[in-house]
Scaffold this motif. Sequence first.
Motif, PDB file in Angstrom:
ATOM      1  N   VAL A  27       0.867  -1.181   0.000  1.00 55.97           N
ATOM      2  CA  VAL A  27       0.000   0.000   0.000  1.00 55.97           C
ATOM      3  C   VAL A  27       0.899   1.225   0.000  1.00 55.97           C
ATOM      4  O   VAL A  27       1.632   1.480   0.958  1.00 55.97           O
ATOM      5  CB  VAL A  27      -0.944   0.011   1.215  1.00 55.97           C
ATOM      6  N   GLN A  28       0.865   1.947  -1.087  1.00 57.32           N
ATOM      7  CA  GLN A  28       1.734   3.103  -1.258  1.00 57.32           C
ATOM      8  C   GLN A  28       1.139   4.325  -0.562  1.00 57.32           C
ATOM      9  O   GLN A  28      -0.075   4.419  -0.350  1.00 57.32           O
ATOM     10  CB  GLN A  28       1.932   3.385  -2.749  1.00 57.32           C
ATOM     11  N   ASN A  29       2.004   5.283  -0.238  1.00 52.76           N
ATOM     12  CA  ASN A  29       1.546   6.500   0.425  1.00 52.76           C
ATOM     13  C   ASN A  29       0.506   7.233  -0.398  1.00 52.76           C
ATOM     14  O   ASN A  29      -0.460   7.766   0.156  1.00 52.76           O
ATOM     15  CB  ASN A  29       2.730   7.415   0.741  1.00 52.76           C
ATOM     16  N   ILE A  30       0.668   7.254  -1.706  1.00 55.71           N
ATOM     17  CA  ILE A  30      -0.308   7.954  -2.550  1.00 55.71           C
ATOM     18  C   ILE A  30      -1.679   7.295  -2.431  1.00 55.71           C
ATOM     19  O   ILE A  30      -2.706   7.954  -2.436  1.00 55.71           O
ATOM     20  CB  ILE A  30       0.170   8.056  -4.025  1.00 55.71           C
ATOM     21  N   ASP A  31      -1.688   5.960  -2.293  1.00 56.51           N
ATOM     22  CA  ASP A  31      -2.955   5.246  -2.100  1.00 56.51           C
ATOM     23  C   ASP A  31      -3.607   5.672  -0.790  1.00 56.51           C
ATOM     24  O   ASP A  31      -4.823   5.927  -0.738  1.00 56.51           O
ATOM     25  CB  ASP A  31      -2.730   3.732  -2.078  1.00 56.51           C
ATOM     26  N   LEU A  32      -2.805   5.734   0.260  1.00 57.98           N
ATOM     27  CA  LEU A  32      -3.329   6.170   1.560  1.00 57.98           C
ATOM     28  C   LEU A  32      -3.864   7.595   1.481  1.00 57.98           C
ATOM     29  O   LEU A  32      -4.944   7.887   2.006  1.00 57.98           O
ATOM     30  CB  LEU A  32      -2.239   6.080   2.626  1.00 57.98           C
ATOM     31  N   MET A  33      -3.110   8.479   0.834  1.00 56.72           N
ATOM     32  CA  MET A  33      -3.547   9.875   0.717  1.00 56.72           C
ATOM     33  C   MET A  33      -4.867   9.979  -0.040  1.00 56.72           C
ATOM     34  O   MET A  33      -5.770  10.706   0.366  1.00 56.72           O
ATOM     35  CB  MET A  33      -2.479  10.728   0.010  1.00 56.72           C
ATOM     36  N   ASN A  34      -4.969   9.254  -1.139  1.00 58.05           N
ATOM     37  CA  ASN A  34      -6.190   9.314  -1.954  1.00 58.05           C
ATOM     38  C   ASN A  34      -7.397   8.751  -1.213  1.00 58.05           C
ATOM     39  O   ASN A  34      -8.505   9.278  -1.354  1.00 58.05           O
ATOM     40  CB  ASN A  34      -5.995   8.574  -3.275  1.00 58.05           C
ATOM     41  N   LEU A  35      -7.194   7.692  -0.456  1.00 56.23           N
ATOM     42  CA  LEU A  35      -8.314   7.033   0.208  1.00 56.23           C
ATOM     43  C   LEU A  35      -8.618   7.570   1.597  1.00 56.23           C
ATOM     44  O   LEU A  35      -9.775   7.656   1.991  1.00 56.23           O
ATOM     45  CB  LEU A  35      -8.049   5.522   0.302  1.00 56.23           C
ATOM     46  N   ALA A  36      -7.569   7.918   2.337  1.00 56.72           N
ATOM     47  CA  ALA A  36      -7.779   8.265   3.738  1.00 56.72           C
ATOM     48  C   ALA A  36      -7.399   9.699   4.096  1.00 56.72           C
ATOM     49  O   ALA A  36      -7.700  10.158   5.190  1.00 56.72           O
ATOM     50  CB  ALA A  36      -6.978   7.304   4.623  1.00 56.72           C
ATOM     51  N   GLY A  37      -6.712  10.389   3.195  1.00 56.50           N
ATOM     52  CA  GLY A  37      -6.330  11.763   3.477  1.00 56.50           C
ATOM     53  C   GLY A  37      -5.101  11.902   4.363  1.00 56.50           C
ATOM     54  O   GLY A  37      -4.817  12.980   4.868  1.00 56.50           O
ATOM     55  N   PHE A  38      -4.396  10.806   4.576  1.00 56.61           N
ATOM     56  CA  PHE A  38      -3.132  10.841   5.318  1.00 56.61           C
ATOM     57  C   PHE A  38      -2.270   9.682   4.840  1.00 56.61           C
ATOM     58  O   PHE A  38      -2.760   8.762   4.181  1.00 56.61           O
ATOM     59  CB  PHE A  38      -3.355  10.750   6.829  1.00 56.61           C
ATOM     60  N   CYS A  39      -0.983   9.749   5.162  1.00 56.69           N
ATOM     61  CA  CYS A  39      -0.065   8.679   4.774  1.00 56.69           C
ATOM     62  C   CYS A  39       0.974   8.479   5.876  1.00 56.69           C
ATOM     63  O   CYS A  39       0.901   9.098   6.928  1.00 56.69           O
ATOM     64  CB  CYS A  39       0.614   9.006   3.443  1.00 56.69           C
TER      65      CYS A  39
END
Length: 84
Positions: A27-39
Amino acid sequence: MSEQQAMALDAAAFRRLLKHLDENKQVQNIDLMNLAGFCRNCLAKWYAAEAQAQNLDIDYEQARERVYGMPYAEWKDKHQTPLA
């Protein structure tokens, strides 16, 4: 629940979050940012800011090492996928 118990639970939940992220390096940071708004980097920034607020000598790079479980450059080389 006492304040001490709440803090212990908060700390345990944070450790569990770090373990979960460590077990899911795909799970890449960009995925976290896009889905959860944080990484992971956000967590490290929050960690460093709280350390500073408590007059602890922990900088951003040290905080990132805590969140990533290794120096960030090493994690990036091993686990960050190239941009498509």
